[in-house]
Write a protein that holds these residues in place. Structure first.
Motif, PDB file in Angstrom:
ATOM      1  N   LEU A 397       0.978  -1.375   0.181  1.00 44.88           N
ATOM      2  CA  LEU A 397       0.014  -0.074  -0.054  1.00 44.88           C
ATOM      3  C   LEU A 397       0.897   1.292  -0.016  1.00 44.88           C
ATOM      4  O   LEU A 397       0.288   2.481   0.067  1.00 44.88           O
ATOM      5  CB  LEU A 397      -0.945   0.155   1.246  1.00 44.88           C
ATOM      6  N   ARG A 398       2.161   1.171  -0.176  1.00 48.24           N
ATOM      7  CA  ARG A 398       3.136   2.294  -0.045  1.00 48.24           C
ATOM      8  C   ARG A 398       2.875   3.385  -1.145  1.00 48.24           C
ATOM      9  O   ARG A 398       2.723   4.394  -0.899  1.00 48.24           O
ATOM     10  CB  ARG A 398       4.510   1.801  -0.204  1.00 48.24           C
ATOM     11  N   THR A 400       0.438   3.614  -3.552  1.00 48.41           N
ATOM     12  CA  THR A 400      -0.963   4.234  -3.605  1.00 48.41           C
ATOM     13  C   THR A 400      -1.420   4.967  -2.394  1.00 48.41           C
ATOM     14  O   THR A 400      -2.336   5.817  -2.463  1.00 48.41           O
ATOM     15  CB  THR A 400      -2.036   3.034  -4.098  1.00 48.41           C
ATOM     16  N   HIS A 401      -1.098   4.476  -1.346  1.00 51.08           N
ATOM     17  CA  HIS A 401      -1.622   5.117  -0.109  1.00 51.08           C
ATOM     18  C   HIS A 401      -0.752   5.304   1.091  1.00 51.08           C
ATOM     19  O   HIS A 401      -1.123   5.989   2.165  1.00 51.08           O
ATOM     20  CB  HIS A 401      -2.748   3.842   0.820  1.00 51.08           C
ATOM     21  N   LEU A 403       1.224   3.830   3.122  1.00 47.04           N
ATOM     22  CA  LEU A 403       1.511   2.839   4.053  1.00 47.04           C
ATOM     23  C   LEU A 403       2.465   2.032   3.954  1.00 47.04           C
ATOM     24  O   LEU A 403       2.466   1.076   2.806  1.00 47.04           O
ATOM     25  CB  LEU A 403       0.075   2.005   4.311  1.00 47.04           C
ATOM     26  N   LEU A 415      -9.423  -2.463   6.068  1.00 45.24           N
ATOM     27  CA  LEU A 415      -8.860  -1.701   5.147  1.00 45.24           C
ATOM     28  C   LEU A 415      -9.624  -0.184   4.786  1.00 45.24           C
ATOM     29  O   LEU A 415      -8.989   0.742   4.577  1.00 45.24           O
ATOM     30  CB  LEU A 415      -8.989  -2.567   3.808  1.00 45.24           C
ATOM     31  N   ALA A 419      -6.898   2.603   5.045  1.00 43.63           N
ATOM     32  CA  ALA A 419      -6.580   3.303   3.763  1.00 43.63           C
ATOM     33  C   ALA A 419      -7.646   3.881   2.931  1.00 43.63           C
ATOM     34  O   ALA A 419      -8.551   3.371   2.118  1.00 43.63           O
ATOM     35  CB  ALA A 419      -5.980   2.282   2.588  1.00 43.63           C
TER      36      ALA A 419
END
Length: 596
Positions: A397-398, A400-401, A403, A415, A419
């Motif tokens: 998720l780094r 796109t979000h 994280l 989720l 996110a």
């Protein structure tokens, strides 16, 4: 320059103009129809041997670390050099033949040039290779846009160099300006006098000593009438194309027809202009060199080379056939239209739901893709920790979000909180969003944490009665075989860069999604004969879209459906075309399409 001297160049070219035209048409046809298709196929093998999937994200050094790939690259470089050298030798021999008023046949002249051209590879002539390497951009100019994979590799190299790309362009530009003058007499000496390269270069420099300005003036005076004539022909062709388009169509339709028609003849005309310029250069070289020797005029006065009526008719038929074949197969839009303009248009597939229109793999992206007129949307599906299929390309998720977590670290409800922006939709939400108005190509991503992904996907599509509008794609053949086993009604698409021979015979596949710069019309035709669908991924600029359309797949996958539609309807953008379209129709392309 006296008028008589200026006319010598054109008298040389007119001595056997039918034979000259026949050679040029056949030479360009061999390049477009034989050499370039073989080169594109071998270039793909070259990348495979170097273990490169694509030059867009790998290092060119990989080509030189593999001995087989390096040998293949050098072999093709030699082919291109010989192809160019053969034309230069033939033209020099033709002009010398015209000066001496020899009556040997065109065929004998060609065989003589072809045999002497092999001397290029003698060790004493290897000094020509660096100069020809610098001239290579000019040599391949008529085939611009036809190099397929190589063109994409050069694009990638240019992007990698960034601001340092001028280090490559500067010497190439200097060579294009200086080398034609420095080598003004070299090819004539190689062809007519039979000299080796070192001796020919020394003799050329001696002949040019104290005469460089004079030689430059000879060359410019010869090329100026050609440039003027080509300009007039070009303007007449533009005006005729615009007039014919306006007679039949209204304003907007006429502009689109004008664009397509312009592209159909412009690249073929470019090859013709290159051939004409090479012929004039050879004639100017022979004429100037003979005047250096004190031979002010050609041999005995005479008109054209004698040829029987049968020979003239055969040349006319051969030249017409070659030009017609060039129009169809030269990788121009004319050839493309003949080959790929069908009743069923190519579908536009919005990549990741339309990544340029909205955050990728979101409901917002699917809505934007539907509004753009995309026929399909390609989405990526992974599973959360509780096995829920959701839309996400990366396992992490780094990107796109922001994280530092993986998708399987959360269940679907967690989720939503972890996110929230952009929201990650479930597969069920995506299928409902697309409804019946737009199909979905669902790519199943495997990570090792998957829990019955094939079964869950099939169950969702069956439950929503979306089997007819959705297909399942994957890079994993076992996954696709499993999908076909549990849901035979679902269409399966195999995603790959290159196909191995055994990949063509897999019965559980309904289609293939191939990287565009490894796609060829022959590949598409072969798969079509087996009843398979073919898609090209991922095309995001004018060159890649043009190549994909030329191959005529069932669909092209793009981040920007508007861009794909523009080039599908209006052809490839270029500045000259935009100028004429604006002049005749008051239409200027939106800046978003000014991509190169």
């Amino acid at each position: 320059m006296e008028s008589g001297e200026k006319g010598q160049v054109w008298r040389l070219l007119a001595w056997d103009w039918g034979g000259l035209l026949c050679f040029q048409a056949a030479h360009k046809l061999a390049g477009f129809l034989c050499i370039l298709p073989l080169f594109r196929g071998d270039f793909a093998k070259l990348l495979q041997k170097a273990s490169l999937q694509t030059l867009a994200n790998r290092d060119w050094a990989g080509l030189f670390l593999n001995p087989q790939a390096l040998a293949l690259a050098l072999g093709w470089l030699a082919v291109f050099f010989y192809y160019f050298y053969l034309e230069a030798l033939f033209l020099a021999m033709y002009c010398q033949r015209a000066w001496s008023r020899e009556r040997n046949s065109l065929w004998k002249l060609f065989l003589r040039a072809a045999w002497r051209g092999l001397e290029l590879f003698r060790p004493r002539n290897w000094g020509l290779f660096p100069a020809m390497l610098l001239l290579l951009p000019a040599v391949v100019w008529p085939f611009a846009g036809s190099l397929g994979l190589a063109g994409q590799g050069l694009e990638a190299l240019d992007r990698r160099l960034g601001g340092w790309a001028w280090l490559l362009r500067a010497p190439a530009l200097a060579a294009l300006v200086c080398l034609p003058l420095c080598f003004f007499f070299v090819f004539h000496l190689l062809a007519a006098e039979g000299m080796e390269a070192p001796a020919a270069c020394r003799a050329s420099l001696r002949a040019l000593k104290g005469r460089k300005i004079w030689a430059l003036r000879q060359l410019l005076w010869a090329l100026a009438p050609l440039a003027l004539g080509l300009l007039l022909v070009y303007l007449a062709a533009v005006a005729l194309t615009a007039g014919l388009s306006s007679l039949r169509w209204q304003q907007e339709e006429a502009a689109a027809v004008f664009r397509l028609s312009y592209l159909r003849w412009s690249r073929l005309a470019r090859a013709g202009a290159f051939g004409a310029a090479a012929s004039v250069y050879a004639a100017a070289s022979v004429s100037a060199y003979r005047r250096v020797l004190g031979q002010a005029r050609p041999g005995p006065a005479g008109g054209r080379a004698p040829a029987s009526p049968l020979v003239r008719r055969m040349r006319l038929i051969a030249t017409t056939a070659a030009l017609a074949a060039l129009g169809v197969f030269s990788r121009t839009d004319l050839g493309g239209q003949v080959l790929y303009w069908t009743e069923a248009p190519v579908q536009v597939v919005a990549h990741r739901g339309g990544a340029d229109l909205a955050p990728e793999n979101t409901l917002e992206a699917l809505e934007a893709a539907r509004e753009s007129g995309a026929d399909l949307a390609e989405i990526d599906v992974r599973q959360t920790g509780d096995g829920a299929p959701v839309l996400l390309h990366d396992a992490s998720l780094r990107r796109t979000h922001g994280l530092k977590a993986e998708i399987w670290d959360f269940n679907f409800e967690e989720l939503k909180t972890a996110a929230p922006e952009p929201p990650i939709p479930s597969l069920i939400q995506a299928v409902r969003q697309a409804d019946d108005q737009m199909g979905l190509m669902i790519e199943l991503k495997l990570s090792g944490w998957d829990r019955s992904l094939a079964e869950r996907t099939a169950a969702i599509l069956r439950g929503l009665r979306a089997e007819g509008t959705c297909s399942v794609a994957s890079m994993d053949l076992d996954m696709l075989a499993r999908i076909k086993q549990i849901a035979p009604e679902l269409k399966t698409i195999y995603i790959a860069s290159l196909l191995r021979p055994e990949d063509y015979e897999l019965e559980y596949l309904d289609g293939y999604s191939l990287r565009y710069n490894f796609l060829t019309p022959a590949t598409v035709a072969r798969l079509r004969r087996q009843g398979k669908e073919v898609y090209a991924w991922t095309v995001n600029n004018q060159r890649s879209i043009q190549w994909a359309l030329y191959c005529q797949p069932d669909g092209i996958i793009t981040d920007n459906p508007y861009l794909a539609r523009f080039f599908m309807e209006s052809g490839r953008e270029n500045k000259a075309l935009e100028f004429w379209t604006g002049l005749f129709y008051g239409y200027w392309a939106d800046p978003i399409f000014q991509l190169d």
